[in-house]
Design a protein around this motif. Structure first.
Motif, mmCIF file in Angstrom:
data_model
loop_
_atom_site.group_PDB
_atom_site.id
_atom_site.type_symbol
_atom_site.label_atom_id
_atom_site.label_comp_id
_atom_site.label_asym_id
_atom_site.label_seq_id
_atom_site.Cartn_x
_atom_site.Cartn_y
_atom_site.Cartn_z
ATOM 1 N N ASN A 96 2.157 -21.145 19.260
ATOM 2 C CA ASN A 96 1.693 -21.230 17.867
ATOM 3 C C ASN A 96 2.895 -21.127 16.938
ATOM 4 O O ASN A 96 3.216 -20.049 16.456
ATOM 5 C CB ASN A 96 0.702 -20.098 17.574
ATOM 6 N N ALA A 97 3.536 -22.269 16.701
ATOM 7 C CA ALA A 97 4.832 -22.242 16.014
ATOM 8 C C ALA A 97 4.758 -22.612 14.537
ATOM 9 O O ALA A 97 5.763 -22.914 13.910
ATOM 10 C CB ALA A 97 5.826 -23.148 16.741
ATOM 11 N N THR A 98 3.539 -22.604 13.957
ATOM 12 C CA THR A 98 3.421 -22.851 12.512
ATOM 13 C C THR A 98 2.595 -21.723 11.897
ATOM 14 O O THR A 98 1.838 -21.042 12.600
ATOM 15 C CB THR A 98 2.692 -24.173 12.204
ATOM 16 N N ARG A 99 2.732 -21.552 10.591
ATOM 17 C CA ARG A 99 1.972 -20.504 9.907
ATOM 18 C C ARG A 99 0.470 -20.730 10.108
ATOM 19 O O ARG A 99 -0.274 -19.791 10.393
ATOM 20 C CB ARG A 99 2.309 -20.512 8.414
ATOM 21 N N TYR A 100 0.049 -21.989 10.011
ATOM 22 C CA TYR A 100 -1.376 -22.273 10.123
ATOM 23 C C TYR A 100 -1.909 -21.888 11.512
ATOM 24 O O TYR A 100 -2.970 -21.276 11.639
ATOM 25 C CB TYR A 100 -1.669 -23.760 9.838
ATOM 26 N N PHE A 107 -7.521 -15.500 13.022
ATOM 27 C CA PHE A 107 -8.934 -15.741 12.718
ATOM 28 C C PHE A 107 -9.763 -15.537 13.986
ATOM 29 O O PHE A 107 -10.788 -14.848 13.997
ATOM 30 C CB PHE A 107 -9.110 -17.177 12.193
ATOM 31 N N GLU A 108 -9.264 -16.134 15.076
ATOM 32 C CA GLU A 108 -9.967 -16.032 16.355
ATOM 33 C C GLU A 108 -10.059 -14.572 16.815
ATOM 34 O O GLU A 108 -11.096 -14.119 17.304
ATOM 35 C CB GLU A 108 -9.192 -16.860 17.393
ATOM 36 N N GLY A 109 -8.968 -13.822 16.623
ATOM 37 C CA GLY A 109 -8.966 -12.413 17.009
ATOM 38 C C GLY A 109 -9.864 -11.558 16.136
ATOM 39 O O GLY A 109 -10.328 -10.494 16.536
ATOM 40 N N GLU A 114 -13.125 -19.638 17.327
ATOM 41 C CA GLU A 114 -12.034 -20.375 16.696
ATOM 42 C C GLU A 114 -12.450 -20.895 15.325
ATOM 43 O O GLU A 114 -13.631 -21.154 15.089
ATOM 44 C CB GLU A 114 -11.620 -21.559 17.586
ATOM 45 N N PRO A 115 -11.480 -21.058 14.414
ATOM 46 C CA PRO A 115 -11.840 -21.631 13.105
ATOM 47 C C PRO A 115 -12.330 -23.062 13.302
ATOM 48 O O PRO A 115 -11.984 -23.698 14.300
ATOM 49 C CB PRO A 115 -10.521 -21.600 12.324
ATOM 50 N N PRO A 116 -13.155 -23.567 12.369
ATOM 51 C CA PRO A 116 -13.714 -24.919 12.527
ATOM 52 C C PRO A 116 -12.612 -25.947 12.749
ATOM 53 O O PRO A 116 -11.579 -25.924 12.071
ATOM 54 C CB PRO A 116 -14.429 -25.163 11.193
ATOM 55 N N LEU A 125 -8.658 -19.870 5.209
ATOM 56 C CA LEU A 125 -8.487 -19.239 6.519
ATOM 57 C C LEU A 125 -8.005 -17.805 6.331
ATOM 58 O O LEU A 125 -8.574 -16.846 6.867
ATOM 59 C CB LEU A 125 -7.445 -20.048 7.312
ATOM 60 N N PHE A 126 -6.960 -17.665 5.520
ATOM 61 C CA PHE A 126 -6.350 -16.379 5.245
ATOM 62 C C PHE A 126 -7.344 -15.456 4.533
ATOM 63 O O PHE A 126 -7.500 -14.281 4.886
ATOM 64 C CB PHE A 126 -5.101 -16.635 4.389
#
Length: 376
Positions: A96-100, A107-109, A114-116, A125-126
């Motif tokens: 997971n190498a991006t902020r998103y 989100f998943e945790g 998982e997010p849509p 998301l945040f």
């Protein structure tokens, strides 16, 4: 022919392994040795979270295979056993190498799904993560494992800024961050934007390379749990420890034990001998190479392959070949060269070229065949 197999020979349904899982990279050992001081520092930093306050931020540094991930997993398990008011989430930044994508994992945790996939904006998301934290009155501790990958993609400052300033936008949100870097050449604080430096003053916890007696001690523990009694002799184990110490990476030793065990089984032998270790080392010594390659995109792999075939040539000439193959421009090329260099896959050295001034020459950090075989 006698019914019972010869002494020292394995029959087809036997194994030298008591539990092969013990030799897997993601196995969390029950006894975690020679890291007492580091564990203590981490515990101290997270203690406020258990009391419901925001924990201290931590920067964990050290070369690969020095116990950083295990220390965090153990600690997170402990916190979870003590209280349900702290949510701990470890994010693997190589994947997971991006902020998103980091926040997608958070989100998943937080929500256990998982997010849509249609994609929601980062802000939304945040917002959902932070609101849920405030609503449940929980403290969130985020470990950004292998955070160096966020730096290679220029995503580290944005990611940390969002996490560290969350409480300003969402009063009552309590978030602590543990960043874990396995790249000794990366100066984490130095590479961050000044806006992040002003809010990120972490506790520093360093994990040095294990020395040979420590390696023997740790591997011995794995051998006890993973092999049947008498499978590997002291001399052979010392030899494994020697090879491990040379590499400076405990994971090489653990992988070496597993592969040597498999080699012994191939010979239908009940014991692991030096020759099994020697053969295994030809693969195990490249465990970091294999790991680095597994995270590369197709374009990055393409460039590495071009460099492998033109080892030591000038950056300009290599670019021509890369451009011909991928049609990408020089800026993207230059970014990928820097990333491969930071990953330790290539050495980009400046040299003086007659009549052309200074130019970079690109060469592989590993043997050409080792790289090409693993790219296939």
């Amino acid at each position: 022919m006698a019914d019972d197999p010869e002494e020292g020979m394995l029959s087809w349904d036997e194994s030298v392994f008591r539990d092969e899982h013990v030799f897997e990279i993601d196995y969390v050992p029950e006894t975690f040795k020679h890291r007492e001081a580091q564990t203590e520092s981490l515990t101290y930093a997270l203690r406020p979270a258990v009391r419901g306050s925001r924990p201290l931020n931590v920067m964990v540094r050290g070369p690969p295979g020095t116990g950083k991930t295990t220390a965090i997993q153990k600690l997170f398990d402990e916190v979870g056993a003590q209280t349900s008011d702290v949510r701990t989430i470890r994010v693997n930044c190589q994947v997971n190498a991006t902020r998103y994508s980091v926040f997608s994992r958070l989100f998943e945790g937080t929500f256990d799904y998982e997010p849509p996939s249609s994609g929601i904006s980062f802000k939304k998301l945040f917002g959902q993560i932070a609101e849920k934290l405030v609503e449940e009155d929980k403290v969130l501790v985020v470990a950004l494992d292998d955070v160096n990958y966020l730096f290679y993609e220029n995503e580290a400052s944005d990611t940390l800024y969002s996490l560290l300033r969350a409480h300003e936008e969402y009063p009552g949100a309590k978030i602590g961050v543990v960043v874990v870097s396995s790249d000794p050449a990366l100066d984490v604080i130095d590479e961050l934007d000044s806006r992040v430096q002003s809010v990120f003053r972490p506790e520093d916890v360093y994990f040095p390379v294990y020395d040979q007696p420590e390696i023997v001690d740790i591997l011995e523990e794995r051998v006890k749990r993973g092999f049947h009694d008498g499978v590997i002799g002291r001399d052979t184990l010392e030899y494994v420890a020697e090879l491990t110490a040379d590499s400076g990476d405990l994971r090489v030793g653990i992988d070496l034990l597993r592969r040597a065990g498999l080699n012994a089984e191939m010979r239908a032998s009940r014991t692991v001998e030096r020759q099994d270790v020697e053969e295994a080392y030809e693969k195990s010594k490249y465990i970091n190479l294999a790991r680095s390659l597994s995270g590369l995109t197709d374009t990055e792999r393409a460039l590495l392959e071009v460099i492998a075939h033109r080892d030591g040539e000038q950056a300009g000439d290599i670019y021509e070949a890369f451009h011909e193959r991928t049609d990408l421009g020089y800026t993207r090329y230059s970014e990928i060269v820097n990333k491969l260099d930071q990953l330790g896959l290539i050495d980009a050295e400046y040299t003086d070229v007659d009549g052309r001034g200074r130019s970079r020459s690109l060469s592989l950090s590993y043997e050409k065949d080792a790289v090409l075989n693993r790219l296939e």
